[in-house]
Design an enzyme around this catalytic site. Sequence first.
Site, PDB file in Angstrom:
ATOM      1  CG  HIS A 102      -0.269  -0.206   2.521  1.00 57.98           C
ATOM      2  ND1 HIS A 102       0.059  -1.455   2.960  1.00 57.98           N
ATOM      3  CD2 HIS A 102       0.149   0.646   3.475  1.00 57.98           C
ATOM      4  CE1 HIS A 102       0.654  -1.372   4.138  1.00 57.98           C
ATOM      5  NE2 HIS A 102       0.738  -0.101   4.471  1.00 57.98           N
ATOM      6  CG  HIS A 104       1.192   5.172   4.318  1.00 52.91           C
ATOM      7  ND1 HIS A 104       0.421   5.040   5.441  1.00 52.91           N
ATOM      8  CD2 HIS A 104       1.941   4.039   4.255  1.00 52.91           C
ATOM      9  CE1 HIS A 104       0.687   3.893   6.042  1.00 52.91           C
ATOM     10  NE2 HIS A 104       1.610   3.263   5.350  1.00 52.91           N
TER      11      HIS A 104
END
Length: 140
Positions: A102, A104
């Site tokens: 992922h 951020h």
Amino acid sequence: MAYDDQNIFAKILTGELPALKVYEDDQVLAFMDIMPQADGHTLVIPKAPATTLLDLDPEIAAYTIQVVQKIAKAIESALDAKGIVLMQLSGAAAGQTVPHVHFHLIPSSIHQLGRHAATPGDPAVIQAFADKIKAALATQ
Ligand code: AMP
């Protein structure tokens, strides 16, 4: 590294766990971080099962970055953000706490980041920022 299909983000992708989604297509999902390091802290994940960026198919990585850019532009306009910290932790040794790759997006400064994955945010406040980001995406 072997992918753990029971990780939190895998369960968000299957719908077993809820998320405050701001964007979704067939390959990528963007949703709000529940322990935000700044207002508007958003996560962008590919739907493909990969633990770290190093495990991710390069073409999917390239597409995911296109979505990261799209979400970053929405955050910039929705929050009048002057800068956005883009952070990607690959590996527990780097501090990665959820083993699904992922990115951020944190509208803040590297000098002002809060503690990582430490303090739950107020759900109503997070929802309000999600709504702003979604509204900005709708005008793109
Ligand atoms: P990392 O440590 O880079 O793996 O980041 C994981 C991020 O996921 C942290 O910023 C956490 O606050 C966030 N997080 C953990 N659980 C959830 C959840 N259920 N929904 C949204 N964000 C989460």
